[in-house]
Enzyme design. Structure first.
Site, PDB file in Angstrom:
ATOM      1  N   SER A   1      19.175 -21.604   4.155  1.00 58.37           N
ATOM      2  CA  SER A   1      19.833 -20.733   5.121  1.00 58.37           C
ATOM      3  C   SER A   1      19.375 -21.070   6.544  1.00 58.37           C
ATOM      4  O   SER A   1      19.560 -22.187   7.002  1.00 58.37           O
ATOM      5  CB  SER A   1      19.562 -19.270   4.760  1.00 58.37           C
ATOM      6  OG  SER A   1      20.385 -18.404   5.494  1.00 58.37           O
TER       7      SER A   1
ATOM      8  N   ASP B   1      29.989 -18.029  -0.284  1.00 58.28           N
ATOM      9  CA  ASP B   1      29.023 -17.944   0.803  1.00 58.28           C
ATOM     10  C   ASP B   1      29.743 -18.217   2.118  1.00 58.28           C
ATOM     11  O   ASP B   1      30.474 -19.206   2.231  1.00 58.28           O
ATOM     12  CB  ASP B   1      27.915 -18.986   0.566  1.00 58.28           C
ATOM     13  CG  ASP B   1      26.871 -19.025   1.667  1.00 58.28           C
ATOM     14  OD1 ASP B   1      26.872 -18.139   2.540  1.00 58.28           O
ATOM     15  OD2 ASP B   1      26.031 -19.953   1.647  1.00 58.28           O
TER      16      ASP B   1
ATOM     17  N   HIS C   1      25.328 -16.583  -1.332  1.00 62.08           N
ATOM     18  CA  HIS C   1      24.243 -16.855  -0.394  1.00 62.08           C
ATOM     19  C   HIS C   1      22.948 -16.194  -0.863  1.00 62.08           C
ATOM     20  O   HIS C   1      22.919 -15.017  -1.202  1.00 62.08           O
ATOM     21  CB  HIS C   1      24.594 -16.347   1.006  1.00 62.08           C
ATOM     22  CG  HIS C   1      23.666 -16.868   2.053  1.00 62.08           C
ATOM     23  ND1 HIS C   1      23.796 -18.117   2.602  1.00 62.08           N
ATOM     24  CD2 HIS C   1      22.557 -16.322   2.629  1.00 62.08           C
ATOM     25  CE1 HIS C   1      22.830 -18.313   3.476  1.00 62.08           C
ATOM     26  NE2 HIS C   1      22.058 -17.241   3.513  1.00 62.08           N
TER      27      HIS C   1
END
Length: 410
Positions: free
Chosen positions: A196, A350, A380
């Site tokens: 991320s 995501d 995610h």
């Protein structure tokens, strides 16, 4: 005594009632604002995780409103509360690389040669996350790949704005490279890795080091559902997955604004695309465009947005979005061409999926070898759930296994 007993009962009743209201409110928010596509396996588990996160945030907001602590501080405390015991297969040590805290995981099993070294940058939207939140993941990577893993505890926003996190990750990596002989690591097999926001930092560090002749060349970069640009929050994945936990479209923009400015002003302009002048958008359209995304990723519905211009005042607050150290997707070809072999993991459900797909294309177009793994049933944050007891997801384990296999191939 009876009065004390009565007060205790009343307090307990109020506490229980408050807890029930909190959970009911979190459940209502989840069902009202989130959307879990049918392609996600075990959707009930995902809802439970989301409800827990919502409840935590609400409690933090209540504590902030009554002056006990900030919401951010409370959430960070709760995230880092769970600690793991001694690992029989790893030596684990906390150190400082200059002014940056790190945690080193070194396999105990003897090695006939020097090991791989993995610099790991945790996710959390540059606002959350810590050495503790990714402890289990780093331990697993170190054990399974028999690599030395260095987890970096970089400074967080909004207290420390861009480029603080990037600078901490860069300085820690350079320190590791310059002192590599102390860790039994092969200088030709150093890898940067992150999930991320950590994937963003790994990509930025990799680009910066690509032109450094005074340091060992990175062997590879591993980018796990990275966020790589802030010019366009209207790409197909941002619309298709705008309400899919654990990262909503609005929160993705919120976090990058917190990182950049320490606040979320101009959030609406960023979401609608009126934060960047049209001429700049057109200049970067060769790299940031739905046209560069394979058609199969648009079948769940996508309507191109209207191109909006912006005011000088708004652009002035976010003009650094065009800096590659913040948005690595915007780096020039001359930089991209020098990057090491890459592994990119994306998830179908995501909002950041298309950032990964666009970067994959840029790397391949510039002759960089890319191993891409796409979790068709992933969302995610799923990698951190690879071993979360009854809240584990098999897709998270599949993703981690592919990361480990890639590392073993280096």
């Amino acid at each position: 005594m009876a009065v004390v007993y009565t007060l205790l009962v009343l307090f307990l009743a109020v506490f229980v009632a408050g807890f029930i209201l909190l959970v009911m409110g979190a459940i209502n928010f989840d069902f009202s604002n989130s959307e879990i596509p049918p392609g996600v396996n075990q959707p009930v588990k995902l809802r439970i995780i989301h409800i827990i996160l919502i409840s935590r945030a609400v409690v933090g907001k209540i504590l902030e409103n009554i002056g006990i602590c900030s919401q951010v501080s409370f959430v960070r405390y709760m995230q880092g509360r769970k600690t793991l015991g001694v690992d029989p297969k790893l030596f684990i040590k906390d150190l400082w690389f200059e002014k940056v805290p790190v945690r080193i995981y070194h396999p105990k099993v003897p090695s006939a040669s020097q090991r791989r070294g993995v610099m790991f940058f945790h996710g959390g939207g540059w606002v959350f996350g810590s050495l503790e939140t990714h402890e289990k993941l780093c331990r697993s990577i170190a054990r399974e790949s028999e690599s030395v893993v260095v987890s970096v505890g970089y400074r967080l926003a909004p207290e420390h704005k861009y480029p603080a996190a990037y600078e901490d990750c860069l300085h820690a990596t350079i320190h590791f490279m310059k002192n590599i002989e102390h860790y039994g690591v092969d200088p030709a097999r150093i890898i940067v890795c992150g999930d991320s926001a950590g994937g963003n930092l790994a990509a930025a560090v990799s680009q910066t080091l690509a032109g450094r002749s005074d340091l060992p060349r990175l062997r590879a970069q591993i980018l796990i559902y990275p966020g790589l640009q802030a010019l366009d929050f209207n790409l197909p994945s941002y619309h298709q997955n705008r309400g899919v936990p654990l990262l909503f479209r609005e929160r993705a923009a919120f976090y990058v604004l917190q990182y950049l400015n320490g606040n979320a002003s101009n959030l609406e302009e960023v979401l609608e695309g009126s934060h960047i002048p049209i001429d700049i958008k057109l200049n970067y359209r060769k790299w940031v465009s739905p046209d560069n995304i394979p058609e199969k990723f648009k079948v769940r519905g996508y309507k191109p947005p209207v191109l909006l211009d912006c005011t000088t005042e708004v652009h002035e607050t976010v003009k650094r979005f065009c800096e590659p150290n913040l948005c690595p997707l915007l780096a020039e070809d001359a930089v991209i061409q020098q990057l090491p072999e890459s592994f990119i993991l994306t998830c179908e459900y995501d909002v950041l999926r298309d950032d990964g797909l666009l970067y994959k294309k840029r790397l391949e177009d510039n002759g960089v070898e890319v191993t891409w793994y796409h979790l068709e049933d992933g969302f995610h944050g799923i990698i951190n759930s690879f071993n979360s007891d009854w809240l584990s997801f098999s897709a998270g384990k599949r993703g981690l296994d592919n990361i480990v296999n890639f590392l073993k191939s280096l």
